[in-house]
Design a protein around this motif. Structure first.
Motif, mmCIF file in Angstrom:
data_model
loop_
_atom_site.group_PDB
_atom_site.id
_atom_site.type_symbol
_atom_site.label_atom_id
_atom_site.label_comp_id
_atom_site.label_asym_id
_atom_site.label_seq_id
_atom_site.Cartn_x
_atom_site.Cartn_y
_atom_site.Cartn_z
ATOM 1 N N THR A 126 -6.045 30.767 16.977
ATOM 2 C CA THR A 126 -5.840 31.328 18.310
ATOM 3 C C THR A 126 -5.478 32.806 18.286
ATOM 4 N N GLU A 127 -4.543 33.199 17.430
ATOM 5 C CA GLU A 127 -4.069 34.581 17.434
ATOM 6 C C GLU A 127 -4.927 35.519 16.581
ATOM 7 N N ILE A 128 -5.440 35.037 15.461
ATOM 8 C CA ILE A 128 -6.236 35.903 14.576
ATOM 9 C C ILE A 128 -7.712 35.854 14.951
ATOM 10 N N LEU A 129 -8.280 34.634 15.096
ATOM 11 C CA LEU A 129 -9.695 34.538 15.465
ATOM 12 C C LEU A 129 -9.918 34.654 16.973
ATOM 13 N N GLY A 130 -8.887 34.410 17.773
ATOM 14 C CA GLY A 130 -8.987 34.627 19.218
ATOM 15 C C GLY A 130 -9.584 33.490 20.017
ATOM 16 N N LEU A 131 -9.591 32.271 19.483
ATOM 17 C CA LEU A 131 -10.078 31.142 20.262
ATOM 18 C C LEU A 131 -9.049 30.783 21.320
ATOM 19 N N ASP A 132 -9.521 30.260 22.443
ATOM 20 C CA ASP A 132 -8.647 29.918 23.565
ATOM 21 C C ASP A 132 -8.277 28.440 23.527
ATOM 22 N N ILE A 133 -7.040 28.154 23.887
ATOM 23 C CA ILE A 133 -6.572 26.767 23.940
ATOM 24 C C ILE A 133 -7.023 26.131 25.247
ATOM 25 N N ILE A 134 -7.717 25.003 25.118
ATOM 26 C CA ILE A 134 -8.096 24.208 26.295
ATOM 27 C C ILE A 134 -6.980 23.212 26.593
ATOM 28 N N ARG A 135 -6.560 22.490 25.557
ATOM 29 C CA ARG A 135 -5.454 21.546 25.697
ATOM 30 C C ARG A 135 -4.857 21.263 24.339
ATOM 31 N N GLU A 136 -3.572 20.904 24.365
ATOM 32 C CA GLU A 136 -2.854 20.534 23.156
ATOM 33 C C GLU A 136 -2.139 19.221 23.436
ATOM 34 N N VAL A 137 -2.359 18.246 22.549
ATOM 35 C CA VAL A 137 -1.781 16.923 22.746
ATOM 36 C C VAL A 137 -1.067 16.495 21.471
ATOM 37 N N ASP A 172 -7.547 21.396 21.296
ATOM 38 C CA ASP A 172 -8.933 21.691 21.670
ATOM 39 C C ASP A 172 -9.057 23.181 21.923
ATOM 40 N N LEU A 173 -10.027 23.810 21.241
ATOM 41 C CA LEU A 173 -10.195 25.266 21.296
ATOM 42 C C LEU A 173 -11.572 25.645 21.807
ATOM 43 N N ALA A 174 -11.632 26.746 22.535
ATOM 44 C CA ALA A 174 -12.891 27.243 23.096
ATOM 45 C C ALA A 174 -13.163 28.662 22.601
ATOM 46 N N LEU A 175 -14.439 28.984 22.537
ATOM 47 C CA LEU A 175 -14.902 30.327 22.216
ATOM 48 C C LEU A 175 -15.816 30.763 23.351
ATOM 49 N N ASN A 176 -15.457 31.852 24.013
ATOM 50 C CA ASN A 176 -16.214 32.345 25.166
ATOM 51 C C ASN A 176 -16.413 31.254 26.214
ATOM 52 N N GLY A 177 -15.366 30.457 26.439
ATOM 53 C CA GLY A 177 -15.406 29.421 27.458
ATOM 54 C C GLY A 177 -16.096 28.135 27.053
ATOM 55 N N VAL A 178 -16.566 28.056 25.813
ATOM 56 C CA VAL A 178 -17.274 26.870 25.335
ATOM 57 C C VAL A 178 -16.398 26.137 24.328
ATOM 58 N N TYR A 179 -16.181 24.860 24.576
ATOM 59 C CA TYR A 179 -15.387 24.003 23.691
ATOM 60 C C TYR A 179 -16.080 23.928 22.335
#
Length: 127
Positions: free
Chosen positions: A23-34, A45-52
């Protein structure tokens, strides 16, 4: 009929470290954490440019990767990058060791490899 790749699942040995890396180094966005109490496991669950794209898991005491990168199974994870130099600089600032830039003999495109915290090979391929 298959429509595309839905996601890639990765098991981490140190969830907090891997979460920071992706998340912090590669910059993927968190969709959800369980947190799954019955399995003593996190699923991120991580997304790149809005894509899971990635499910990041933690499990108690997962076995180590057997070899790098020619073990049976996933060989490496590859990301497309518009400018390899920008990402190499960002990774270097975060003390991530990067292999030398290579040239794809079939396309003439530049690419390089580095590893995630569990030594999973990751490729950056310039588009």
């Amino acid at each position: 009929m298959l429509q595309g790749i839905h996601h890639i699942a990765i098991i981490s040995s140190d969830y907090k470290t891997s979460k920071h890396f992706y998340t912090e180094i590669l910059g993927l966005d968190i969709i959800r954490e369980v947190y799954r109490e019955e399995r003593n496991s996190y699923k991120l669950d991580l997304a790149l440019n809005g894509v899971y794209v990635i499910e990041l898991f933690s499990f108690p005491n997962p076995p180590k990767r057997t070899s790098r990168p020619e073990a049976t199974g996933l060989r490496h994870l590859a990301f497309a990058a518009e400018n390899l130099d920008v990402y190499i600089e960002q990774l270097s600032k975060n003390k991530i060791k990067i292999e030398g830039i290579r040239i794809d003999e079939h396309t003439g495109k530049r690419f390089t490899f580095f590893s995630d915290p569990d030594d999973l090979p990751i490729e950056l391929y310039e588009i």
